[in-house]
Design an enzyme around this catalytic site. Structure first.
Site, mmCIF file in Angstrom:
data_model
loop_
_atom_site.group_PDB
_atom_site.id
_atom_site.type_symbol
_atom_site.label_atom_id
_atom_site.label_comp_id
_atom_site.label_asym_id
_atom_site.label_seq_id
_atom_site.Cartn_x
_atom_site.Cartn_y
_atom_site.Cartn_z
ATOM 1 N N CYS A 34 0.671 -1.281 -0.099
ATOM 2 C CA CYS A 34 -0.057 0.075 -0.123
ATOM 3 C C CYS A 34 1.025 1.282 -0.048
ATOM 4 O O CYS A 34 2.095 1.288 0.101
ATOM 5 C CB CYS A 34 -0.842 -0.122 1.147
ATOM 6 S SG CYS A 34 0.124 -0.047 2.729
ATOM 7 N N HIS A 63 5.234 -4.847 8.976
ATOM 8 C CA HIS A 63 5.166 -6.299 9.367
ATOM 9 C C HIS A 63 5.407 -7.302 8.412
ATOM 10 O O HIS A 63 4.526 -7.937 7.801
ATOM 11 C CB HIS A 63 3.975 -6.527 10.033
ATOM 12 C CG HIS A 63 3.747 -5.726 11.422
ATOM 13 N ND1 HIS A 63 2.639 -5.507 12.010
ATOM 14 C CD2 HIS A 63 4.609 -5.598 12.246
ATOM 15 C CE1 HIS A 63 2.652 -4.918 13.015
ATOM 16 N NE2 HIS A 63 4.121 -4.678 13.389
ATOM 17 N N HIS A 96 3.381 1.892 11.788
ATOM 18 C CA HIS A 96 2.077 1.984 12.592
ATOM 19 C C HIS A 96 1.938 3.110 13.560
ATOM 20 O O HIS A 96 0.859 3.187 14.250
ATOM 21 C CB HIS A 96 2.564 0.699 13.435
ATOM 22 C CG HIS A 96 2.803 -0.697 12.790
ATOM 23 N ND1 HIS A 96 4.220 -0.861 12.695
ATOM 24 C CD2 HIS A 96 2.319 -1.236 11.794
ATOM 25 C CE1 HIS A 96 4.262 -1.827 11.719
ATOM 26 N NE2 HIS A 96 2.938 -1.918 11.146
ATOM 27 N N HIS A 146 -1.342 -4.490 19.714
ATOM 28 C CA HIS A 146 -1.004 -4.070 18.266
ATOM 29 C C HIS A 146 -0.312 -2.604 18.339
ATOM 30 O O HIS A 146 -0.954 -1.740 19.178
ATOM 31 C CB HIS A 146 -1.903 -3.823 17.292
ATOM 32 C CG HIS A 146 -1.470 -4.055 15.748
ATOM 33 N ND1 HIS A 146 -1.136 -2.627 15.260
ATOM 34 C CD2 HIS A 146 -1.031 -4.986 14.655
ATOM 35 C CE1 HIS A 146 -0.625 -2.893 14.168
ATOM 36 N NE2 HIS A 146 -0.765 -4.271 13.756
ATOM 37 N N GLU A 148 -0.047 -0.153 16.509
ATOM 38 C CA GLU A 148 -0.711 0.845 15.842
ATOM 39 C C GLU A 148 -1.871 1.205 17.121
ATOM 40 O O GLU A 148 -1.884 2.592 17.524
ATOM 41 C CB GLU A 148 -1.628 0.529 14.781
ATOM 42 C CG GLU A 148 -2.291 1.532 14.240
ATOM 43 C CD GLU A 148 -3.256 1.149 12.899
ATOM 44 O OE1 GLU A 148 -2.946 0.572 12.305
ATOM 45 O OE2 GLU A 148 -4.346 1.904 12.896
ATOM 46 N N THR A 186 -6.472 0.788 11.631
ATOM 47 C CA THR A 186 -6.764 0.505 10.217
ATOM 48 C C THR A 186 -6.682 -0.540 9.387
ATOM 49 O O THR A 186 -7.182 -0.671 8.124
ATOM 50 C CB THR A 186 -5.388 1.734 9.423
ATOM 51 O OG1 THR A 186 -4.217 0.925 9.898
ATOM 52 C CG2 THR A 186 -5.528 3.004 10.016
ATOM 53 N N CYS A 216 -8.414 1.487 6.455
ATOM 54 C CA CYS A 216 -7.742 2.250 5.112
ATOM 55 C C CYS A 216 -8.372 1.714 3.979
ATOM 56 O O CYS A 216 -8.560 0.510 3.920
ATOM 57 C CB CYS A 216 -6.333 2.359 5.427
ATOM 58 S SG CYS A 216 -5.568 1.027 5.078
ATOM 59 N N SER A 244 1.117 -9.729 10.765
ATOM 60 C CA SER A 244 0.675 -8.530 9.871
ATOM 61 C C SER A 244 -1.001 -8.800 10.102
ATOM 62 O O SER A 244 -1.447 -9.702 9.722
ATOM 63 C CB SER A 244 1.083 -8.699 8.350
ATOM 64 O OG SER A 244 0.078 -8.197 7.577
ATOM 65 N N ASN A 246 -3.312 -6.979 8.653
ATOM 66 C CA ASN A 246 -4.397 -7.045 7.470
ATOM 67 C C ASN A 246 -4.019 -8.313 6.697
ATOM 68 O O ASN A 246 -5.076 -8.701 6.003
ATOM 69 C CB ASN A 246 -4.019 -5.802 6.613
ATOM 70 C CG ASN A 246 -2.787 -5.867 5.758
ATOM 71 O OD1 ASN A 246 -2.866 -6.541 4.748
ATOM 72 N ND2 ASN A 246 -1.649 -5.350 6.189
HETATM 73 S S1 SF4 Z 1 -2.828 2.240 7.292
HETATM 74 FE FE1 SF4 Z 1 -3.245 1.481 5.387
HETATM 75 S S2 SF4 Z 1 -2.355 2.281 3.815
HETATM 76 FE FE2 SF4 Z 1 -1.463 2.996 5.855
HETATM 77 S S3 SF4 Z 1 0.257 1.631 6.256
HETATM 78 FE FE3 SF4 Z 1 -1.438 0.492 7.225
HETATM 79 S S4 SF4 Z 1 -2.318 -0.731 5.723
HETATM 80 FE FE4 SF4 Z 1 -0.830 0.779 4.557
#
Ligand code: SF4
Length: 333
Positions: A34, A63, A96, A146, A148, A186, A216, A244, A246
């Protein structure tokens, strides 16, 4: 890499089903890097070019094992906390994001900070700060521990409560029913997050939504592509690392959308040939922190097992690019 047949945009599920006889791979598009990951990895590369090794990086910059190992070989030193960085040295903060206290300790140690926090994570930090200023209870949906979530919660520790999924809703308490908002990490599953919000709203009917989507664009796009592809697949292979968020969500989404099986792999070597027994359609995708070279490795390995036709399943085109952090941006002429 095996030959591809371009199935176009979007009608992804219909293009997936208008198949080719024999063994085939459906390849999700978009997948992989991304804009935030691309920016963060380039930030470390440029910092190494500009300042030479070593460059310290707080936490894994993104990650992904391959990315971290490659940057470590080039001279990046990954640390858990800023007090492991020598005074005055350069330190990059990961995509993050970090809590304000981390900036404070870095300043106390006179570190030269290059902040590679993804702008979409910064957006959530700004929302947390704004609603804390207005004295809201902020229900932050995300995974406990996490990085973030730790960073976002650190913006307003007295106002943020973590809600780690639908099962955690019953334990939430708020001070004023008219001042409650939810925000989120996100990289969550869109469907599970909406279920958490539904349960929160049952308890707090005046719960406010975030000003804009916190999950996101990249997380959402990769889940949509997998949902389009998975009903046609007996197996979905997600390239990505276990830490990771996502990438792990993509496995869950694939299973929820109808794939018989789904596995996360860091490398092609992680593929167990037994997974392919009796399978004719394999879906392949990758998390937002995964370089394309790892996907190519998986496609080459699948081709060795007779999966030599690749059909893209395209549900969106991504063009977003973020500017590099100011400290590392090339000077304008
Ligand atoms: S928030 Fe979305 S666009 Fe930004 S690093 Fe994380 S996965 Fe990628």
């Amino acid at each position: 890499m095996p030959p591809t047949i371009d199935m176009g945009i979007p009608g992804a599920s219909s293009s997936a089903s208008s198949g080719v006889a024999g063994k085939r791979v459906l390849l999700a598009e978009p997948r992989g890097y991304c804009a935030g990951v691309d920016r963060a990895v380039e930030t470390v590369e440029r910092a190494l070019e500009k300042h030479g090794a070593p460059v310290y990086v707080r936490h894994e910059i993104v990650h992904n094992r391959h990315v971290v190992d490659t940057l470590a070989k080039a001279g990046a030193i990954f640390v858990e906390e800023t007090d492991e960085v020598p005074e005055g040295a350069i330190v990059v903060f990961s995509a993050h994001g970090v809590a304000p206290t981390v900036h404070t300790t870095a300043a106390e140690r006179k570190l030269q900070v290059i902040d590679a926090t993804c702008p979409l994570v910064t957006k959530v930090h700004n929302e947390a700060k704004r609603f804390a200023r207005d004295d809201f209870d902020i229900l932050l949906i995300g995974h406990e521990g996490h990085e973030e979530v730790v960073g976002t919660a650190g913006e307003a520790p007295d106002h943020v409560q973590l809600v780690d999924g639908p099962e955690a809703v019953d334990a939430v308490t708020v001070r004023d029913l008219n001042k409650v908002i939810w925000l989120s990490q996100t990289t969550l599953s869109v469907d599970e997050t909406m279920e958490t919000v539904r349960r929160l709203r049952e308890r707090f009917p005046t719960l406010q939504d975030p000003p804009s989507d916190d999950i996101c664009y990249a997380t959402q796009n990769r889940q949509v592509a997998v949902k389009a592809m998975a009903p046609e697949c007996q197996l979905v292979i997600v390239v990505g690392s276990r830490n990771s968020s996502n990438s792990v969500r993509l496995v869950e989404v694939a299973l929820g959308a109808g794939s018989d099986a789904s596995y996360l792999v860091d490398y092609a070597d992680d593929i167990d040939p037994a997974w392919l027994d009796g399978v004719t359609s394999v879906g392949v995708t990758s998390g937002a922190s995964v370089p394309e070279i790892l996907v190519r490795g998986v496609l080459d390995r699948l081709a060795e097992y007779g999966f030599d036709t690749v059909q893209p399943v395209t549900t969106a085109n991504e063009t977003l690019v973020f500017a590099l952090p100011r400290e590392i941006r090339p000077a304008r002429r």
